[in-house]
Design a protein around this motif. Structure first.
Motif, short mmCIF file in Angstrom:
data_model
loop_
_atom_site.label_atom_id
_atom_site.label_comp_id
_atom_site.label_asym_id
_atom_site.label_seq_id
_atom_site.Cartn_x
_atom_site.Cartn_y
_atom_site.Cartn_z
N GLY A 148 0.81 -1.20 0.00
CA GLY A 148 0.00 0.00 0.00
C GLY A 148 0.85 1.26 0.00
O GLY A 148 2.07 1.24 0.18
N GLU A 149 0.14 2.41 -0.17
CA GLU A 149 0.82 3.68 -0.17
C GLU A 149 1.08 4.12 1.28
O GLU A 149 0.17 4.04 2.12
N PRO A 150 2.29 4.60 1.56
CA PRO A 150 2.58 5.02 2.94
C PRO A 150 1.69 6.16 3.41
O PRO A 150 1.34 6.24 4.58
N GLY A 151 1.33 7.03 2.49
CA GLY A 151 0.53 8.18 2.91
C GLY A 151 -0.84 7.80 3.41
O GLY A 151 -1.48 8.57 4.12
N ASP A 152 -1.36 6.63 2.99
CA ASP A 152 -2.68 6.21 3.43
C ASP A 152 -2.68 5.71 4.87
O ASP A 152 -3.74 5.59 5.48
N VAL A 153 -1.48 5.39 5.41
CA VAL A 153 -1.40 4.78 6.75
C VAL A 153 -0.97 5.80 7.80
O VAL A 153 -1.40 5.75 8.95
N ALA A 154 -0.07 6.73 7.45
CA ALA A 154 0.45 7.71 8.41
C ALA A 154 -0.67 8.60 8.93
O ALA A 154 -1.61 8.94 8.20
#
Length: 736
Positions: free
Chosen positions: A597-603
């Motif tokens: 997944g994209e890191p920005g979706d989790v941070a």
């Protein structure tokens, strides 16, 4: 293009060392602070040791038997008084000025000698004195029954309990004896002084008696030798007919040369011949002076008074004749009379001069005749002397032997007279100054002295105990311990939060904790040659040492100055960052490592005070965290995050017992090692550092967390009082 090597950038530790040096820090002050800190840290242990030592000294004092000490003093001179005068004294030769110390030390050793103790024991009959053994605390059953053993025990007790001391810069020696009986103590101290004098006198008398006997034997031998030598000399002179006029007491020089009548005559004739030769030479010189010279031109003739008077008369007549010739004509009676007088004077002058010359010649001839006669006498005497020399050789040898024997005999006789005159007259160089008195108070045990000794011993033992305890103590107490025990540079010191949580303290920019983390942020900005590392791993040796709080504080501090941080909770076993900020941990790092997944979706964007930054929680706990953190996906994520954010801060698991932290440190640009004060043992910390260094990471330094400078041992740290200048809020709280 030639490559140029750039100079190495200084490390954080180097910059800290330079800062300490610039601020006046030196090894001596640091050592003093360390000693004072150790003393204050273990003060109760030291007080206990000193108290136990003093109590033990008190108990020993109470249980010890009182002992009495009596002291007598004697004066030791380097020489005794001259009773008969210096020429008759037979004392021991005094030492020279430079050897006086050796002489006094010798006398002190005599006082300590076993021979003197034997005299005291025999004089007081201590071997058969039960009271003496009782005073020396010898049990009756321990006293030997054999007389020899009892005497030996008494002598040993005397030597062991006698003290001899020489007063400084004096000749006064103090003899002290100690026992449990005051009367016996004084009696023995006086006996030592008295026996010392008696021993000295006995030694002198024995030495004089031996000398007298020896000199008497030598004198008898010298007398017999002298008689034998004199008899042999007289017999030889009678046999050869030699008549000696020598002085038997001065057989040298002219006396020895004129030993016989013949040699004496030769000496007299020779001296007369020398004088006659001198007279003949003088007369010959005068005759040679007038013999070939004009009659009235030689000095001997002119010095004759008659010649001088006639020459004066002639000059007077010549002057009168010259005046008459100028006044009268030739043939005038006055002129003729003067000419006749002048002729008579000239004739008389010539006759007198001849007579003077003839008298000089007669003196010369008489002197020459006398010289010849004396030379004949000398020749005759020389012949007689030469004839006598063969007989004198043996005589001279015998004479010298007799003279030598006489000198020896005279010297021994004089010495024998002196020894007889001084025999029995004892003059001691030792005098009793003060006799020992029966002591009224015991000399030991002394309570003040024993307490002082106990105090000193207690202080020494306390110092040793503190030193050993401090050396064996591997707990990190002060910031200095981080550098000394771990060998790491100190990035910052974070105080313990009092009355509030660390996050609440961080929310106040002017709080001591916020200031401590701001100082650490400044150190991180210049921790590498390129500045702030892009990926920083924060770890510790054990759990709950403050690494999560430190990670959060570093992220918040960097965000405050405009650097966009990403805080990652990489502790996939016991995550704590989501609890600190109160967010959900349903999605996080675990999802990114498993899925693509994209890191920005989790941070998650978190806000702390006036700052905001992204936080990546740990997410669901995986069954195998080590495999996820060591996967290539983790390195890819960190590389991706470092391109999107100004800095990536990773809160890693503890090092001990886990492999997660060393692997994360290996792929990071720098690692911060968090140590909790008063908890971290250097043994465990060093083990953790060895595991961490096995991956060859870049260790930026250590951060000391939860430091309490008010603790007793930390008051002497260089960091004590760092929070003294705290800010004052609107309500007036804080210290100025």
């Amino acid at each position: 293009m030639t490559e140029q090597t750039l100079p190495a950038m200084p490390t954080v530790r180097d910059r800290y060392a330079a800062a300490y040096a610039a601020s006046g820090e030196n090894g001596i002050s640091a050592a003093i602070r360390a000693v004072l800190g150790a003393i204050r840290r273990y003060a109760w242990m030291a007080v206990g040791i000193v108290g136990a030592a003093i109590a033990l000294a008190l108990v020993v004092t109470m249980l010890d038997t009182p002992r009495f000490t009596a002291t007598s003093s004697v004066q030791i001179n380097d020489q005794s008084d001259e009773v008969l005068g210096g020429e008759f004294e037979t004392q021991i030769a005094p030492p020279s000025d430079w050897d006086i110390d050796r002489f006094l030390n010798t006398q002190l050793d005599v006082l300590r000698s076993r021979a003197l103790a034997e005299r005291v024991a025999d004089g007081l009959d201590l071997a058969n004195d039960e009271r003496f053994f009782g005073a020396m605390e010898v049990a009756p059953q321990s006293v030997p029954t054999e007389e020899r053993e009892k005497r030996k025990l008494a002598i040993d007790l005397l030597q062991d309990n006698t003290a001899v001391e020489l007063r400084r810069s004096t000749r006064i020696a103090l003899v002290a004896f100690s026992s449990t009986d005051a009367e016996i103590t004084a009696r023995i101290a006086n006996a030592f002084a008295e026996e010392f004098i008696q021993q000295n006198l006995q030694r002198r008398f024995d030495s004089s008696a031996y000398a007298r006997n020896f000199v008497a034997e030598q004198l008898e031998e010298a007398r017999a030798s002298l008689e034998q030598s004199e008899a042999a000399l007289n017999d030889y002179a009678r046999q050869t007919g030699l008549i000696r006029t020598r002085d038997a007491f001065a057989p040298t020089g002219p006396e020895l040369a004129a030993g016989t009548v013949t040699s004496s005559s030769l000496l007299q004739y020779n001296q007369a011949a020398i004088r006659a030769r001198e007279a003949r030479i003088a007369a010959q010189s005068r005759w040679d002076a007038v013999r070939n010279a004009p009659l009235l031109s030689s000095q001997p003739v002119l010095s004759n008074p008659t010649i001088q008077a006639l020459m004066t008369r002639r000059a007077q007549l010549e002057s009168e004749l010259q005046v008459a010739r100028e006044r009268y004509l030739a043939g005038h009676p006055a002129t003729s009379r003067l000419e006749g007088d002048l002729a008579a004077v000239n004739g008389q002058l010539t006759r007198t001069a001849n007579e003077v010359r003839q008298s000089i010649r007669s003196e010369y001839l008489a002197a020459e005749a006398a010289e010849k006669r004396l030379e004949g006498q000398v020749s005759q005497a020389r012949g007689a002397t030469l004839a006598e020399q063969d007989q004198s050789v043996r005589y001279n040898v015998l004479a010298r032997e007799a003279d030598t024997a006489r000198s020896i005999y005279d010297g021994l006789l004089q010495r024998y007279r002196e020894l007889n005159a001084s025999a029995g007259i004892a003059s001691s160089n030792i005098t009793i100054i003060d006799r020992a008195e029966v002591p009224g108070d015991p000399s030991s045990p002394s309570l003040p002295r024993n307490l002082a000794i106990g105090l000193l011993i207690g202080l020494a033992l306390a110092g040793i105990a503190i030193f050993l305890r401090d050396q064996l103590d591997d707990v990190i107490h002060t910031p200095e311990d981080v550098e000394e025990k771990l060998g790491l540079s100190l990035l910052g010191v974070v105080p313990r939060a009092e009355g509030q949580s660390p996050l609440e303290a961080l929310a106040e920019p002017k709080s001591p904790i916020a200031e401590a983390y701001n100082s650490m942020r400044g150190a991180l900005l210049y921790s590498t040659p390129t500045g702030l590392p892009k990926v920083i791993v924060v770890t510790s040796a054990q759990a709950a040492e403050g690494k999560s709080t430190t990670s959060f504080a570093i992220a918040a501090g960097l965000a405050r100055i405009g650097i966009a941080p990403l805080l990652i909770d990489a502790d996939l076993r016991r995550p704590a960052l989501h609890k600190l900020v109160g967010i959900s941990s349903e999605r996080g790092l675990t999802d990114l490592l498993i899925a693509q997944g994209e890191p920005g979706d989790v941070a998650t964007r978190v806000k702390h005070g006036e700052t905001e930054f992204d936080l990546l929680p740990a997410g669901p706990l995986p069954p195998s965290p080590t495999e996820l953190l060591s996967s290539p996906r983790m390195a890819q994520l960190l590389e991706s995050f470092s391109q999107r954010y100004g800095v990536v801060i990773v809160d890693s698991p503890p090092i001990l017992g886990l492999a997660d932290a060393p692997m994360l440190a290996a792929i990071a640009d720098g690692t911060i090692f968090v140590v909790e004060a008063e908890r971290g043992h250097s043994g465990a910390l060093k083990a953790a550092l060895r595991r961490l260094r096995s991956m060859e990471p870049t260790i930026l330094g250590a951060a000391l967390a939860k430091f309490d400078p008010s603790r007793s041992g930390n008051r002497y740290s260089a960091y004590y009082g760092y929070d003294y200048y705290s800010y004052t809020d609107k309500e007036g709280r804080g210290a100025a």
